[in-house]
Scaffold this motif. Structure first.
Motif, PDB file in Angstrom:
ATOM      1  N   HIS A  51      31.525  40.061  57.387  1.00 36.95           N
ATOM      2  CA  HIS A  51      31.649  40.079  58.843  1.00 36.95           C
ATOM      3  C   HIS A  51      31.990  41.478  59.375  1.00 36.95           C
ATOM      4  CE1 HIS A  51      35.714  39.544  57.299  1.00 36.95           C
ATOM      5  NE2 HIS A  51      36.187  39.953  58.452  1.00 36.95           N
ATOM      6  N   ARG A  53      30.474  44.216  58.358  1.00 40.75           N
ATOM      7  CA  ARG A  53      29.206  44.944  58.424  1.00 40.75           C
ATOM      8  C   ARG A  53      29.352  46.418  58.012  1.00 40.75           C
ATOM      9  NH1 ARG A  53      27.477  43.027  64.510  1.00 40.75           N
ATOM     10  NH2 ARG A  53      28.137  40.849  64.311  1.00 40.75           N
ATOM     11  N   GLY A  92      31.297  48.302  60.597  1.00 39.35           N
ATOM     12  CA  GLY A  92      30.117  48.479  61.411  1.00 39.35           C
ATOM     13  C   GLY A  92      29.307  49.725  61.105  1.00 39.35           C
ATOM     14  N   HIS A  94      30.558  52.667  60.614  1.00 32.97           N
ATOM     15  CA  HIS A  94      31.269  53.856  61.084  1.00 32.97           C
ATOM     16  C   HIS A  94      32.172  54.403  59.982  1.00 32.97           C
ATOM     17  CE1 HIS A  94      29.928  52.855  65.104  1.00 32.97           C
ATOM     18  NE2 HIS A  94      30.452  51.653  64.978  1.00 32.97           N
ATOM     19  N   LEU A 263      35.010  43.259  67.213  1.00 28.97           N
ATOM     20  CA  LEU A 263      33.820  43.245  68.069  1.00 28.97           C
ATOM     21  C   LEU A 263      33.515  44.581  68.750  1.00 28.97           C
ATOM     22  CD1 LEU A 263      33.618  39.756  69.806  1.00 28.97           C
ATOM     23  CD2 LEU A 263      31.964  40.804  68.273  1.00 28.97           C
ATOM     24  N   PRO A 264      34.486  45.249  69.380  1.00 26.19           N
ATOM     25  CA  PRO A 264      34.151  46.525  70.024  1.00 26.19           C
ATOM     26  C   PRO A 264      33.577  47.564  69.066  1.00 26.19           C
ATOM     27  CG  PRO A 264      36.192  45.688  70.908  1.00 26.19           C
ATOM     28  CD  PRO A 264      35.852  44.820  69.722  1.00 26.19           C
ATOM     29  N   LEU A 266      31.938  46.840  66.308  1.00 24.57           N
ATOM     30  CA  LEU A 266      30.661  46.350  65.808  1.00 24.57           C
ATOM     31  C   LEU A 266      29.571  46.384  66.871  1.00 24.57           C
ATOM     32  CD1 LEU A 266      31.800  43.228  63.737  1.00 24.57           C
ATOM     33  CD2 LEU A 266      31.351  45.535  62.912  1.00 24.57           C
ATOM     34  N   THR A 267      29.941  46.148  68.128  1.00 22.70           N
ATOM     35  CA  THR A 267      28.936  45.995  69.177  1.00 22.70           C
ATOM     36  C   THR A 267      28.946  47.098  70.225  1.00 22.70           C
ATOM     37  OG1 THR A 267      30.376  44.710  70.658  1.00 22.70           O
ATOM     38  CG2 THR A 267      29.182  43.493  68.939  1.00 22.70           C
ATOM     39  N   GLY A 268      30.038  47.856  70.308  1.00 18.65           N
ATOM     40  CA  GLY A 268      30.170  48.862  71.358  1.00 18.65           C
ATOM     41  C   GLY A 268      30.741  48.316  72.646  1.00 18.65           C
ATOM     42  N   GLU A 269      30.841  46.998  72.764  1.00 18.83           N
ATOM     43  CA  GLU A 269      31.376  46.383  73.979  1.00 18.83           C
ATOM     44  C   GLU A 269      32.900  46.298  73.923  1.00 18.83           C
ATOM     45  OE1 GLU A 269      29.205  42.780  75.367  1.00 18.83           O
ATOM     46  OE2 GLU A 269      28.094  43.015  73.489  1.00 18.83           O
ATOM     47  N   ARG A 271      35.219  48.694  74.197  1.00 18.68           N
ATOM     48  CA  ARG A 271      35.979  49.764  73.542  1.00 18.68           C
ATOM     49  C   ARG A 271      37.059  50.344  74.449  1.00 18.68           C
ATOM     50  NH1 ARG A 271      31.902  53.218  69.586  1.00 18.68           N
ATOM     51  NH2 ARG A 271      31.305  51.437  68.284  1.00 18.68           N
TER      52      ARG A 271
END
Length: 330
Positions: A51, A53, A92, A94, A263-264, A266-269, A271
């Motif tokens: 999860h 990633r 993610g 990074h 989530l931020p 992994l998705t950029g949302e 942050r």
């Protein structure tokens, strides 16, 4: 620069030389002073953290504190020389914080609390953000509420107890008897996790149930939460990954929220909100209402595998932190 590299699943981290990153637009280059180790780091290395990633080879490490060494284009929130902290990489795809430098999205960072050392600050981000998202963002904890934190002596649990207390709630921490001292040190009432839910509700709430239950353990602990929440109450879990019967929750007209702190990254949302949450943590720390519990052992990039083993064997007594510079005490 030096970094601890995860080459392949199940293999020890290797100390290697890699190129120092350059900060892009909206980023800052941070000279890492300290990097905290989280259980998820060891799961990624073992191949059990799908999860997250994070394909290998990779530099792991999510939490860090350090000093801004350079500022990228269009970055105005920080200047060279600022002491900062955050959860800035390690998932993610990074690059993470087990390196002398990290190029971090400035939105994920905040100024380091002035009264915490670099080591202490590095121990805060992941666990504090998780606790804040559950208690404040999802459950809107407020003064006078009864808040039970399951796994109250763990990293997230201790942060949750301190946040709830700072916001005026009555706090209760569930755990094994060995966790009692850590829970009571934070001003919470200890609850033995082996005790029957009905007995806990009767004794601690007069049969009404808890207004908010933050579950940090999952499994049977989450099932028990559904039995202990009050009518119209709220259960939050950071580990709600199993199969659970929702009937006990529904019969109480209570609600449930899940927290997925990655989530931020992994998705950029979202942050910017992570940076805002860490600014709140700094305010609480500087007011004397927040303090991380650190394992006293010291680790470096060269001995980081020892820290990973301590996590895997359950030998850690507080957050484990890796020192990357001599600035960790400031």
């Amino acid at each position: 620069m030096q970094a601890a590299l995860a080459q392949a699943k199940g293999e020890p981290l290797e100390l290697v030389q890699v190129s120092t990153p350059r900060p892009g637009a909206g980023e800052v280059l941070v000279r890492v002073a300290a990097s905290a180790v989280n259980p998820l780091d060891t799961k990624i290395l073992a191949g059990l953290g799908d999860h997250a990633r994070q394909p290998l080879p990779a530099i792991l490490g999510m939490d860090m504190a350090g000093v801004v060494a350079a500022v990228g284009k269009d970055t105005t929130a920080f200047r060279e020389g600022d002491a900062v902290y955050g959860m800035a990489g390690g998932v993610g795809g990074h690059p993470g914080s087990l390196a002398q430098f990290i190029a971090a999205d400035a939105r994920l960072l905040a100024h380091k609390p002035t009264n915490l050392t670099m080591r202490e600050a590095a121990a805060v981000p992941l666990v504090f953000i998780t606790a804040w998202e559950g208690l404040v963002d999802r459950a809107a904890v407020r003064a006078g509420q009864r808040v039970l934190v399951q796994g109250g002596a763990g990293g997230v649990g201790q942060m949750a107890l301190q946040i709830a207390s700072a916001r005026g709630a009555r706090t209760f921490g569930a755990g094994s008897p060995s966790a009692r001292a850590a829970i009571e040190r934070l001003g919470a009432r200890f609850v033995d996790k082996a005790e029957a839910p009905a007995e806990v509700v009767a004794r601690e709430t007069g049969g009404e149930g808890f207004d908010i239950i933050f579950d940090t353990a999952g499994g049977a602990s989450l099932d028990a939460a559904f039995l202990m929440v009050r009518r119209f109450g709220h259960v939050v879990s950071a580990l709600g990954w199993g199969a659970h019967a929702l009937a006990p929750l529904s019969f109480r007209a209570a609600s449930y929220s899940g927290v997925f702190t990655l989530l931020p990254l992994l998705t950029g949302e979202g942050r910017t909100h992570h940076g805002e949450i860490l600014a709140e943590a700094a305010t609480l720390a500087e007011a004397g209402e927040l303090a991380p519990a650190l394992d006293p052992r010291r680790f470096t990039l060269g001995t980081v595998n020892d820290a990973y083993r301590a996590i895997e064997t359950g030998a850690a007594r507080g957050k484990l932190v890796v020192d990357l510079s001599e600035e960790t005490g400031s």
